[in-house]
Design a protein around this motif. Structure first.
Motif, PDB file in Angstrom:
ATOM      1  N   ASP A 128      18.623  71.635 -21.464  1.00 20.48           N
ATOM      2  CA  ASP A 128      19.973  72.184 -21.305  1.00 20.48           C
ATOM      3  C   ASP A 128      20.763  71.385 -20.274  1.00 20.48           C
ATOM      4  OD1 ASP A 128      19.392  74.110 -23.174  1.00 20.48           O
ATOM      5  OD2 ASP A 128      18.996  75.697 -21.697  1.00 20.48           O
ATOM      6  N   PHE A 129      20.089  71.003 -19.177  1.00 20.26           N
ATOM      7  CA  PHE A 129      20.764  70.206 -18.160  1.00 20.26           C
ATOM      8  C   PHE A 129      21.162  68.841 -18.709  1.00 20.26           C
ATOM      9  CE2 PHE A 129      20.538  66.741 -15.140  1.00 20.26           C
ATOM     10  CZ  PHE A 129      21.473  67.128 -14.200  1.00 20.26           C
ATOM     11  N   MET A 130      20.259  68.188 -19.424  1.00 19.54           N
ATOM     12  CA  MET A 130      20.530  66.850 -19.936  1.00 19.54           C
ATOM     13  C   MET A 130      21.782  66.825 -20.799  1.00 19.54           C
ATOM     14  SD  MET A 130      18.401  64.761 -18.634  1.00 19.54           S
ATOM     15  CE  MET A 130      18.763  63.350 -19.659  1.00 19.54           C
ATOM     16  N   GLN A 135      21.950  63.776 -11.759  1.00 17.75           N
ATOM     17  CA  GLN A 135      20.499  63.737 -11.680  1.00 17.75           C
ATOM     18  C   GLN A 135      19.958  65.161 -11.681  1.00 17.75           C
ATOM     19  OE1 GLN A 135      18.931  62.007  -8.126  1.00 17.75           O
ATOM     20  NE2 GLN A 135      16.865  61.793  -8.943  1.00 17.75           N
ATOM     21  N   ALA A 136      18.923  65.384 -12.478  1.00 19.57           N
ATOM     22  CA  ALA A 136      18.332  66.717 -12.551  1.00 19.57           C
ATOM     23  C   ALA A 136      17.604  67.069 -11.268  1.00 19.57           C
ATOM     24  CB  ALA A 136      17.368  66.792 -13.736  1.00 19.57           C
ATOM     25  N   ASP A 137      17.651  68.353 -10.895  1.00 16.86           N
ATOM     26  CA  ASP A 137      16.887  68.850  -9.753  1.00 16.86           C
ATOM     27  C   ASP A 137      15.393  68.765 -10.058  1.00 16.86           C
ATOM     28  OD1 ASP A 137      15.539  71.421  -8.319  1.00 16.86           O
ATOM     29  OD2 ASP A 137      17.222  70.658  -7.128  1.00 16.86           O
ATOM     30  N   SER A 138      14.602  68.476  -9.045  1.00 15.29           N
ATOM     31  CA  SER A 138      13.154  68.298  -9.244  1.00 15.29           C
ATOM     32  C   SER A 138      12.486  69.551  -9.798  1.00 15.29           C
ATOM     33  CB  SER A 138      12.488  67.890  -7.929  1.00 15.29           C
ATOM     34  OG  SER A 138      12.691  68.877  -6.932  1.00 15.29           O
ATOM     35  N   ASP A 185      14.797  61.594 -24.755  1.00 15.93           N
ATOM     36  CA  ASP A 185      14.025  62.276 -25.782  1.00 15.93           C
ATOM     37  C   ASP A 185      14.143  63.792 -25.654  1.00 15.93           C
ATOM     38  OD1 ASP A 185      11.638  59.807 -25.121  1.00 15.93           O
ATOM     39  OD2 ASP A 185      12.791  59.933 -26.965  1.00 15.93           O
ATOM     40  N   TYR A 186      14.210  64.452 -26.783  1.00 14.49           N
ATOM     41  CA  TYR A 186      14.280  65.909 -26.786  1.00 14.49           C
ATOM     42  C   TYR A 186      12.866  66.470 -26.790  1.00 14.49           C
ATOM     43  CZ  TYR A 186      15.745  70.636 -27.860  1.00 14.49           C
ATOM     44  OH  TYR A 186      15.963  71.991 -27.804  1.00 14.49           O
ATOM     45  N   VAL A 187      12.589  67.414 -25.885  1.00 15.67           N
ATOM     46  CA  VAL A 187      11.255  67.983 -25.719  1.00 15.67           C
ATOM     47  C   VAL A 187      11.323  69.482 -25.934  1.00 15.67           C
ATOM     48  CG1 VAL A 187       9.267  68.226 -24.171  1.00 15.67           C
ATOM     49  CG2 VAL A 187      10.725  66.196 -24.011  1.00 15.67           C
ATOM     50  N   GLU A 188      10.331  70.012 -26.630  1.00 12.62           N
ATOM     51  CA  GLU A 188      10.180  71.453 -26.795  1.00 12.62           C
ATOM     52  C   GLU A 188       8.816  71.858 -26.256  1.00 12.62           C
ATOM     53  OE1 GLU A 188      12.641  72.935 -30.575  1.00 12.62           O
ATOM     54  OE2 GLU A 188      11.065  71.499 -31.107  1.00 12.62           O
ATOM     55  N   GLY A 189       8.743  73.043 -25.642  1.00 13.24           N
ATOM     56  CA  GLY A 189       7.482  73.503 -25.088  1.00 13.24           C
ATOM     57  C   GLY A 189       7.255  72.992 -23.676  1.00 13.24           C
ATOM     58  N   ASP A 190       5.986  72.932 -23.271  1.00 10.00           N
ATOM     59  CA  ASP A 190       5.641  72.511 -21.915  1.00 10.00           C
ATOM     60  C   ASP A 190       5.785  70.998 -21.763  1.00 10.00           C
ATOM     61  OD1 ASP A 190       4.170  73.658 -19.335  1.00 10.00           O
ATOM     62  OD2 ASP A 190       3.402  71.651 -19.748  1.00 10.00           O
ATOM     63  N   LEU A 191       6.400  70.583 -20.665  1.00 13.10           N
ATOM     64  CA  LEU A 191       6.664  69.161 -20.448  1.00 13.10           C
ATOM     65  C   LEU A 191       5.385  68.344 -20.364  1.00 13.10           C
ATOM     66  CD1 LEU A 191       9.573  69.538 -17.888  1.00 13.10           C
ATOM     67  CD2 LEU A 191       9.752  68.423 -20.119  1.00 13.10           C
ATOM     68  N   LYS A 192       4.337  68.901 -19.794  1.00 12.24           N
ATOM     69  CA  LYS A 192       3.090  68.151 -19.621  1.00 12.24           C
ATOM     70  C   LYS A 192       2.419  67.813 -20.941  1.00 12.24           C
ATOM     71  CE  LYS A 192       1.828  69.628 -14.959  1.00 12.24           C
ATOM     72  NZ  LYS A 192       0.803  70.319 -14.124  1.00 12.24           N
ATOM     73  N   SER A 193       2.660  68.604 -21.962  1.00 13.09           N
ATOM     74  CA  SER A 193       1.999  68.376 -23.251  1.00 13.09           C
ATOM     75  C   SER A 193       2.822  67.502 -24.194  1.00 13.09           C
ATOM     76  CB  SER A 193       1.710  69.719 -23.930  1.00 13.09           C
ATOM     77  OG  SER A 193       2.916  70.417 -24.215  1.00 13.09           O
ATOM     78  N   PHE A 194       3.981  67.026 -23.720  1.00 10.73           N
ATOM     79  CA  PHE A 194       4.857  66.229 -24.575  1.00 10.73           C
ATOM     80  C   PHE A 194       4.222  64.893 -24.944  1.00 10.73           C
ATOM     81  CE2 PHE A 194       8.308  62.930 -24.643  1.00 10.73           C
ATOM     82  CZ  PHE A 194       8.810  63.257 -25.890  1.00 10.73           C
ATOM     83  N   LYS A 195       4.257  64.559 -26.230  1.00  5.45           N
ATOM     84  CA  LYS A 195       3.793  63.264 -26.735  1.00  5.45           C
ATOM     85  C   LYS A 195       4.949  62.632 -27.487  1.00  5.45           C
ATOM     86  CE  LYS A 195       1.068  59.918 -28.176  1.00  5.45           C
ATOM     87  NZ  LYS A 195       0.636  58.822 -27.289  1.00  5.45           N
TER      88      LYS A 195
END
Length: 265
Positions: A108-110, A93-96, A227-237
């Motif tokens: 990277d953790f995933m 489990q990833a750290d918060s 899902d693979y995300v790039e950039g800021d997590l809050k802006s992910f769509k």
């Protein structure tokens, strides 16, 4: 007991494998599966597993929400009881602290975790043919067919989370773009690079099978995971063209699977 991956992150937006998102230029009805593959298992709550042996199901570890021992599970109209669950020892489990800001540390953790679990049933399944596991290491460039009952949407507008409540089974095709250690990855392409039923996983599709067909025989090559995300997590769509997701690479876990089955006959 292993906790669901990224639970804190999921509270703010959908990240782990989200339902099938489609092309915008193909009728959405084209993606509705005429019937469910007999090896496809609906997990308690949401998500999927795959019957790969008459007494064993493989699924993603982040769908194991609690103690499943003794719980019933439906397989093609018949009820079976779960005897035991085996979560891969490297399921983490990833750290918060990774749940906000730039996505790269979380991505990277995933890649370092193992999102896979095995479920043993108390009795064999005799009315369904299990799906063989893919053992070769040549996944890149292979075409896959996949299934899921999660959320939907299209590559222009993205995934619509609320649509997962309908639990409609959809199917899609895609091509495996890359192999990254224990993972295989697909992207949502458009135009000439897209397949006729190009799609990518959506919310509620976790554990859904990615199936390769060779010489007329089907094999389980992967399972929808994250899902693979790039950039800021809050802006992910999620679900836009160009987006990609990572799937559990079955061929990387063949030794662990075989060892587990041999120890718990």
């Amino acid at each position: 007991m292993y906790k669901v991956l990224l639970m804190c992150l999921l509270a703010s937006f959908s990240f782990s494998s989200l339902a099938i998102v489609t092309r915008h230029d193909v009728p959405k009805e084209s993606y509705i599966a005429k019937q469910a593959p007999e090896y496809l298992i609906n997990m308690p709550g949401e998500g999927h597993g795959v019957l790969f042996d008459e007494q064993w199901i493989v699924t993603v570890a982040h769908l194991i929400f609690g103690d499943y021992q003794g719980r019933d599970i439906q397989i093609q109209g018949k009820t079976f009881t779960i005897e035991s669950v085996f979560i891969h020892p490297n399921a983490k489990q990833a750290d918060s602290s990774l749940y906000s800001g730039d996505a790269k540390p979380l991505m990277d953790f995933m890649k370092t975790t193992s999102d896979i679990a095995l479920i043993k049933l108390t009795t064999p399944v005799t009315h369904v043919k299990p799906l063989a596991l893919y053992t070769q290491k040549d996944e890149v460039g292979q075409f896959i067919t996949a299934f899921g009952r999660g959320s939907t949407g299209n590559g222009v507008d993205g995934s619509i989370y609320e649509t997962k409540r309908a639990k409609i089974l959809r199917t899609m095709t895609n091509k495996i773009d890359l192999v990254d250690g224990n993972w295989i990855s697909i992207s949502l392409d458009q135009g000439k690079n897209a397949t006729a039923l190009e799609g990518i996983d959506g919310s509620g599709d976790s554990g859904g099978p990615l199936v390769i067909t060779k010489n007329g025989k089907q094999y389980l090559a992967g399972m929808f995971s994250w899902d693979y995300v790039e950039g800021d997590l809050k802006s992910f769509k999620h679900g836009l063209y160009g987006g990609k997701s990572y799937q559990v690479r079955i061929s990387s876990y063949i030794d662990w699977i075989n060892t587990t089955l041999a120890k718990h006959k």
